[in-house]
Design a protein around this motif. Structure first.
Motif, PDB file in Angstrom:
ATOM      1  N   GLY A   1     -54.439 -11.953  19.312  1.00 21.27           N
ATOM      2  CA  GLY A   1     -54.329 -10.751  20.392  1.00 21.27           C
ATOM      3  C   GLY A   1     -52.897 -10.961  20.874  1.00 21.27           C
ATOM      4  O   GLY A   1     -51.913 -10.845  20.192  1.00 21.27           O
ATOM      5  N   ARG A   2     -52.882 -10.453  22.183  1.00 19.34           N
ATOM      6  CA  ARG A   2     -51.679 -10.502  23.036  1.00 19.34           C
ATOM      7  C   ARG A   2     -50.830 -11.741  23.226  1.00 19.34           C
ATOM      8  O   ARG A   2     -49.681 -11.611  23.765  1.00 19.34           O
ATOM      9  CB  ARG A   2     -51.932  -9.686  24.418  1.00 19.34           C
ATOM     10  N   PHE A   3     -51.312 -12.889  22.708  1.00 19.54           N
ATOM     11  CA  PHE A   3     -50.705 -14.062  23.246  1.00 19.54           C
ATOM     12  C   PHE A   3     -49.541 -14.553  22.005  1.00 19.54           C
ATOM     13  O   PHE A   3     -49.829 -13.985  20.878  1.00 19.54           O
ATOM     14  CB  PHE A   3     -51.679 -15.468  22.992  1.00 19.54           C
ATOM     15  N   HIS A   4     -48.332 -14.837  22.758  1.00 17.02           N
ATOM     16  CA  HIS A   4     -47.237 -15.179  21.810  1.00 17.02           C
ATOM     17  C   HIS A   4     -47.062 -16.595  21.389  1.00 17.02           C
ATOM     18  O   HIS A   4     -47.237 -17.495  22.091  1.00 17.02           O
ATOM     19  CB  HIS A   4     -46.135 -14.674  22.594  1.00 17.02           C
ATOM     20  N   MET A   5     -46.795 -16.568  20.158  1.00 16.86           N
ATOM     21  CA  MET A   5     -46.790 -17.821  19.519  1.00 16.86           C
ATOM     22  C   MET A   5     -45.391 -17.893  19.036  1.00 16.86           C
ATOM     23  O   MET A   5     -44.876 -17.084  18.032  1.00 16.86           O
ATOM     24  CB  MET A   5     -47.624 -18.242  18.499  1.00 16.86           C
ATOM     25  N   VAL A   6     -44.563 -18.849  19.121  1.00 17.67           N
ATOM     26  CA  VAL A   6     -43.196 -18.942  18.647  1.00 17.67           C
ATOM     27  C   VAL A   6     -43.300 -19.880  17.634  1.00 17.67           C
ATOM     28  O   VAL A   6     -44.236 -20.962  17.646  1.00 17.67           O
ATOM     29  CB  VAL A   6     -42.285 -19.403  19.787  1.00 17.67           C
ATOM     30  N   ASP A   7     -42.128 -20.013  16.695  1.00 17.68           N
ATOM     31  CA  ASP A   7     -41.749 -20.946  15.677  1.00 17.68           C
ATOM     32  C   ASP A   7     -41.885 -22.467  16.311  1.00 17.68           C
ATOM     33  O   ASP A   7     -41.053 -22.614  17.021  1.00 17.68           O
ATOM     34  CB  ASP A   7     -40.525 -20.545  14.903  1.00 17.68           C
ATOM     35  N   VAL A   8     -42.457 -23.322  15.738  1.00 18.94           N
ATOM     36  CA  VAL A   8     -42.656 -24.838  16.257  1.00 18.94           C
ATOM     37  C   VAL A   8     -41.135 -25.440  15.973  1.00 18.94           C
ATOM     38  O   VAL A   8     -40.832 -26.226  16.923  1.00 18.94           O
ATOM     39  CB  VAL A   8     -43.725 -25.521  15.703  1.00 18.94           C
ATOM     40  N   SER A   9     -40.620 -25.036  14.993  1.00 19.43           N
ATOM     41  CA  SER A   9     -39.293 -25.555  14.837  1.00 19.43           C
ATOM     42  C   SER A   9     -38.257 -25.342  15.951  1.00 19.43           C
ATOM     43  O   SER A   9     -37.401 -26.290  16.033  1.00 19.43           O
ATOM     44  CB  SER A   9     -38.746 -25.139  13.544  1.00 19.43           C
ATOM     45  N   SER A  10     -38.556 -24.435  16.737  1.00 20.46           N
ATOM     46  CA  SER A  10     -37.589 -24.109  17.699  1.00 20.46           C
ATOM     47  C   SER A  10     -37.534 -25.031  18.990  1.00 20.46           C
ATOM     48  O   SER A  10     -37.050 -24.818  19.828  1.00 20.46           O
ATOM     49  CB  SER A  10     -37.727 -22.563  18.384  1.00 20.46           C
ATOM     50  N   LEU A  11     -38.825 -25.568  18.981  1.00 21.60           N
ATOM     51  CA  LEU A  11     -39.198 -26.659  20.162  1.00 21.60           C
ATOM     52  C   LEU A  11     -38.975 -28.011  20.014  1.00 21.60           C
ATOM     53  O   LEU A  11     -39.269 -28.786  20.828  1.00 21.60           O
ATOM     54  CB  LEU A  11     -40.650 -26.260  20.412  1.00 21.60           C
ATOM     55  N   THR A  12     -38.452 -28.401  18.654  1.00 21.98           N
ATOM     56  CA  THR A  12     -38.592 -29.669  18.475  1.00 21.98           C
ATOM     57  C   THR A  12     -37.335 -30.524  19.076  1.00 21.98           C
ATOM     58  O   THR A  12     -37.279 -31.789  18.846  1.00 21.98           O
ATOM     59  CB  THR A  12     -38.347 -29.954  17.134  1.00 21.98           C
ATOM     60  N   SER A  13     -36.222 -29.828  19.742  1.00 19.81           N
ATOM     61  CA  SER A  13     -35.128 -30.673  20.160  1.00 19.81           C
ATOM     62  C   SER A  13     -35.419 -30.742  21.657  1.00 19.81           C
ATOM     63  O   SER A  13     -36.024 -30.185  22.137  1.00 19.81           O
ATOM     64  CB  SER A  13     -33.937 -29.910  19.942  1.00 19.81           C
ATOM     65  N   VAL A  14     -34.759 -31.930  22.082  1.00 18.67           N
ATOM     66  CA  VAL A  14     -34.788 -32.419  23.554  1.00 18.67           C
ATOM     67  C   VAL A  14     -33.611 -32.102  24.417  1.00 18.67           C
ATOM     68  O   VAL A  14     -32.750 -32.368  23.844  1.00 18.67           O
ATOM     69  CB  VAL A  14     -35.097 -33.755  23.840  1.00 18.67           C
ATOM     70  N   PRO A  15     -33.418 -31.316  25.543  1.00 22.44           N
ATOM     71  CA  PRO A  15     -34.797 -31.003  26.197  1.00 22.44           C
ATOM     72  C   PRO A  15     -35.062 -29.727  25.636  1.00 22.44           C
ATOM     73  O   PRO A  15     -34.467 -28.945  25.212  1.00 22.44           O
ATOM     74  CB  PRO A  15     -34.121 -30.874  27.475  1.00 22.44           C
ATOM     75  N   ARG A  16     -36.463 -29.281  25.928  1.00 21.65           N
ATOM     76  CA  ARG A  16     -37.285 -28.171  25.504  1.00 21.65           C
ATOM     77  C   ARG A  16     -37.197 -27.361  26.630  1.00 21.65           C
ATOM     78  O   ARG A  16     -37.280 -27.582  27.669  1.00 21.65           O
ATOM     79  CB  ARG A  16     -38.554 -28.387  25.121  1.00 21.65           C
ATOM     80  N   ARG A  17     -36.832 -25.823  26.360  1.00 22.82           N
ATOM     81  CA  ARG A  17     -36.636 -24.842  27.595  1.00 22.82           C
ATOM     82  C   ARG A  17     -37.803 -23.642  27.338  1.00 22.82           C
ATOM     83  O   ARG A  17     -37.435 -22.541  27.980  1.00 22.82           O
ATOM     84  CB  ARG A  17     -35.260 -24.351  27.678  1.00 22.82           C
ATOM     85  N   VAL A  18     -38.540 -23.852  26.332  1.00 18.41           N
ATOM     86  CA  VAL A  18     -39.402 -22.438  26.114  1.00 18.41           C
ATOM     87  C   VAL A  18     -40.669 -22.839  26.526  1.00 18.41           C
ATOM     88  O   VAL A  18     -41.435 -23.564  26.327  1.00 18.41           O
ATOM     89  CB  VAL A  18     -39.337 -22.322  24.625  1.00 18.41           C
ATOM     90  N   THR A  19     -41.097 -21.675  27.557  1.00 20.66           N
ATOM     91  CA  THR A  19     -42.518 -21.555  27.693  1.00 20.66           C
ATOM     92  C   THR A  19     -43.455 -20.809  26.769  1.00 20.66           C
ATOM     93  O   THR A  19     -42.905 -19.649  26.328  1.00 20.66           O
ATOM     94  CB  THR A  19     -42.700 -20.680  29.258  1.00 20.66           C
ATOM     95  N   VAL A  20     -44.535 -21.323  26.377  1.00 22.13           N
ATOM     96  CA  VAL A  20     -45.436 -20.903  25.302  1.00 22.13           C
ATOM     97  C   VAL A  20     -46.733 -20.514  25.851  1.00 22.13           C
ATOM     98  O   VAL A  20     -47.483 -21.486  26.221  1.00 22.13           O
ATOM     99  CB  VAL A  20     -45.451 -21.453  23.828  1.00 22.13           C
ATOM    100  N   ARG A  21     -47.435 -19.212  25.748  1.00 21.00           N
ATOM    101  CA  ARG A  21     -48.900 -19.040  26.090  1.00 21.00           C
ATOM    102  C   ARG A  21     -49.408 -18.534  24.790  1.00 21.00           C
ATOM    103  O   ARG A  21     -48.946 -17.783  23.730  1.00 21.00           O
ATOM    104  CB  ARG A  21     -48.851 -18.129  26.952  1.00 21.00           C
TER     105      ARG A  21
END
Length: 284
Positions: free
Chosen positions: A7-27
Motif C-alpha cells: 500500500g502506501r508504505f515506503h520501502m527503500v533499497d536495503v543497499s542504501s542503508l548498509t553504511s554506518v552511520p545510517r540516516r534514513v527513516t523507513v516505514r
C-alpha cells in the motif's frame, strides 16, 4: 518471510542503508511466516557521528516490542524509541491485531513470528548486532523469541524484558483480572477492538506456548536483563524473581533491575531508566 512494502508504505533499497552511520527513516510492512502484515519503522541513531563510541555502536539495532493494546505510534512507545536512539538505531513495530498491522492478537503466542520478521529485517538492513527489548506482553514475547530463534537468522544478540509475566493465566491482581475479561469474553473483545484499538483472536491457545520462565533457561548464553517495578499493578515482584531464578538455575544468571516506585511497562518507564536501558542494550 519477505520484507515487502504494501500500500502506501515506503520501502527503500536495503543497499542504501548498509553504511554506518545510517540516516534514513523507513516505514514499511513486513510479512510474517504465517502471512500477517506487520507495520514497522526503522529510525537511525541520533548519537553524534563524530563520537568514536557512536561509530562503534553503529552496527547495533534495538528492536522494541510494545505491550498489549499498544502500538508503534503510541506516545509511551515513541518516547522509549527516542531514548534508545541516543545509543543505537531503533526498529519499532505494531504486533498483529494492534495499530495498522494485520491479523488478530494472540496475546503473546504467535507474536513471536512478528518479532522474528522484524529482527530479520533489521539484519537485512545491514546491522551486525540486533537486540530486543519488550514491555509487558512484549516482554514475554522477547523471552520466548530469544529461546526459540537461537541459531537462526532471526536470533537476538541480547534481550531485555520489562514488566514481563513469568507464567501464564495469572489473575492475582485486579488489573490482570480486567485483562482476562477483555481477552476471554465476547463483550470484552468488543471493548478491546473499539475501545482499545486491539483486535483479539477468540481462539484459545492450542497448544499452550512455552511459558516465559520455561523459556529463560534456553536463552543462555545470550545476555539477559529483567527489569520490573516494585509498584507494578499487573505482575508483583515474584514474577521477575521467578525469571531470574530460572536463569540462575540454567547457569547463566540474568541481570535483575528492581526499580523502586516504578509501575508497569513503557507507560511507567522514566527517562533515566530508558537511558540506562538503552546503554545496556547498545553495549558490545
Amino acid at each position: 518471510m519477505s520484507s515487502e512494502a504494501e500500500g502506501r508504505f515506503h520501502m527503500v533499497d536495503v543497499s542504501s542503508l548498509t553504511s554506518v552511520p545510517r540516516r534514513v527513516t523507513v516505514r514499511t510492512v513486513l510479512r510474517t511466516d504465517d502471512g500477517v502484515g506487520i507495520e514497522a519503522v526503522y529510525e537511525p541513531s541520533t548519537a553524534s557521528v563524530t563520537d568514536t563510541a557512536a561509530v562503534t555502536r553503529g552496527g547495533t539495532a534495538v528492536v522494541v516490542a510494545h505491550g498489549f493494546t499498544g502500538s508503534l505510534d503510541r506516545p509511551a512507545l515513541r518516547r522509549a524509541a527516542q531514548a534508545f536512539r541516543a545509543h543505537a538505531a531503533v526498529v519499532s513495530f505494531s504486533f498483529r491485531g494492534h495499530g495498522r498491522s494485520g491479523g488478530r492478537s494472540t496475546v503473546g503466542d504467535r507474536e513471536v513470528l512478528d518479532l522474528a520478521a522484524v529482527v530479520r529485517w533489521a539484519r537485512e538492513l545491514g546491522h551486525t548486532r540486533v537486540v530486543t527489548v519488550g514491555f509487558s506482553m512484549g516482554g514475554s514475547v522477547v523471552l520466548r523469541h530469544a529461546a526459540l530463534e537461537r541459531g537462526t537468522g532471526a536470533h537476538t544478540d541480547a534481550v531485555a524484558a520489562v514488566s514481563a509475566p513469568a507464567r501464564w493465566y495469572y489473575r492475582g491482581t485486579p488489573s490482570m483480572r480486567r485483562v482476562h475479561w477483555v481477552v476471554t469474553r465476547p463483550v470484552g473483545r468488543l471493548v478491546g477492538r473499539y475501545g482499545l484499538g486491539t483486535r483479539i483472536d477468540r481462539k484459545e491457545w492450542d497448544p499452550v506456548p512455552l511459558a516465559p520462565f520455561e523459556a529463560v533457561p534456553l536463552i543462555a548464553p545470550t545476555p539477559l536483563l529483567v527489569v520490573h517495578g516494585d509498584r507494578d499493578p499487573y505482575f508483583p515482584v515474584d514474577h521477575p524473581r521467578m525469571l531470574a531464578d530460572a536463569a540462575a538455575a540454567a547457569g547463566a544468571p540474568a541481570e535483575l533491575w528492581l526499580e523502586h516506585g516504578m509501575g508497569h511497562a513503557e507507560n511507567a518507564a522514566g527517562d533515566e531508566l530508558l537511558d540506562r536501558l538503552g546503554a545496556w542494550l547498545a553495549r558490545p
